[in-house]
Design a protein around this motif. Sequence first.
Motif, PDB file in Angstrom:
ATOM      1  N   LYS A  72       0.837  -1.201   0.000  1.00 22.11           N
ATOM      2  CA  LYS A  72       0.000   0.000   0.000  1.00 22.11           C
ATOM      3  C   LYS A  72       0.872   1.251   0.000  1.00 22.11           C
ATOM      4  N   LYS A  73       0.281   2.361  -0.417  1.00 23.14           N
ATOM      5  CA  LYS A  73       1.004   3.619  -0.471  1.00 23.14           C
ATOM      6  C   LYS A  73       1.482   4.007   0.929  1.00 23.14           C
ATOM      7  N   GLY A  74       2.749   4.317   1.038  1.00 24.58           N
ATOM      8  CA  GLY A  74       3.317   4.707   2.321  1.00 24.58           C
ATOM      9  C   GLY A  74       3.888   3.560   3.123  1.00 24.58           C
ATOM     10  N   GLU A  75       3.620   2.309   2.701  1.00 24.39           N
ATOM     11  CA  GLU A  75       4.142   1.146   3.417  1.00 24.39           C
ATOM     12  C   GLU A  75       5.550   0.818   2.946  1.00 24.39           C
ATOM     13  N   GLU A  76       6.411   0.457   3.872  1.00 18.69           N
ATOM     14  CA  GLU A  76       7.746  -0.021   3.523  1.00 18.69           C
ATOM     15  C   GLU A  76       7.752  -1.537   3.404  1.00 18.69           C
ATOM     16  N   THR A  77       6.913  -2.191   4.204  1.00 25.91           N
ATOM     17  CA  THR A  77       6.826  -3.643   4.200  1.00 25.91           C
ATOM     18  C   THR A  77       5.373  -4.055   4.022  1.00 25.91           C
ATOM     19  N   ALA A  78       5.111  -4.913   3.052  1.00 23.11           N
ATOM     20  CA  ALA A  78       3.746  -5.355   2.785  1.00 23.11           C
ATOM     21  C   ALA A  78       3.226  -6.230   3.921  1.00 23.11           C
ATOM     22  N   SER A  79       1.924  -6.193   4.142  1.00 21.73           N
ATOM     23  CA  SER A  79       1.301  -7.021   5.178  1.00 21.73           C
ATOM     24  C   SER A  79       1.104  -8.442   4.658  1.00 21.73           C
ATOM     25  N   PRO A  80       1.163  -9.431   5.540  1.00 24.55           N
ATOM     26  CA  PRO A  80       0.963 -10.807   5.099  1.00 24.55           C
ATOM     27  C   PRO A  80      -0.478 -11.052   4.655  1.00 24.55           C
ATOM     28  N   ASP A  81      -0.642 -11.863   3.633  1.00 21.32           N
ATOM     29  CA  ASP A  81      -1.974 -12.271   3.194  1.00 21.32           C
ATOM     30  C   ASP A  81      -2.372 -13.471   4.046  1.00 21.32           C
ATOM     31  N   LEU A  82      -3.241 -13.254   5.008  1.00 20.01           N
ATOM     32  CA  LEU A  82      -3.499 -14.248   6.053  1.00 20.01           C
ATOM     33  C   LEU A  82      -4.396 -15.397   5.632  1.00 20.01           C
ATOM     34  N   LYS A  83      -4.792 -15.432   4.366  1.00 21.39           N
ATOM     35  CA  LYS A  83      -5.536 -16.613   3.911  1.00 21.39           C
ATOM     36  C   LYS A  83      -4.582 -17.749   3.537  1.00 21.39           C
TER      37      LYS A  83
END
Length: 222
Positions: A72-83
């Motif tokens: 996402k815009k402004g993120e340095e590290t992407a969030s995990p896709d928890l599925k």
Amino acid sequence: MNNSVTNTARLLGAGLRALLVLTLVTGVIYPLVVTGIAQALFNDKANGSEIKADGKVVGSSLIGQSYHLPLKKGEETASPDLKWFQGRLQNGLGTNSVNTQYSLILSGATNRSGDNADLIAWVKAAKAAVIKDNSTPDYTVKASEVPADAVTSSGSGLDPDISPAYADLQVHRIAERNGLPVAQVQKLVDDHTTGRTLGFIGEPRVNVLELNIALKALVAKS
């Protein structure tokens, strides 16, 4: 004088023939023989231990992959896709500018000692995230249940496997996110757990890519 020239020519000719023979034997014949034996006897390993799904190569059983949501815009590290089942942390826990998505131009760990303040902070943050992400309305992850491989990276940062304990810890979250029975997801983990090599080398392990391929197939059937 003529004899000297003749001997020199003979030596040069012999040297050239030796060079050509050695080039042919060591540069052509030997590599072809080794390649042929490898392809015939160890085809999978010789080709990079490829994993296929839907008729195409999707990765290697020796290299981990990330399962993240789009950055996402402004993120340095992407969030995990928890599925999806999550693997070990990448390249020493922290954010870096080179190997954030298992890029193969670099691998390695943090090289920080066990009492390093930054490392301790990273591990604590990773542990809190594991507890939060994997707790569901009917299952609460306890701090004592979080295994070491859930909060640390491997020496290379590219480990494709996780411990059965870490896979088990994710079962309830996977079941909830994908609308599957917990028992069905647990069986999936059990079926993809590999024991110690020869019964005594290494530790039991679960290959995350192979497990997620099986999970995708299971979701498609349900």
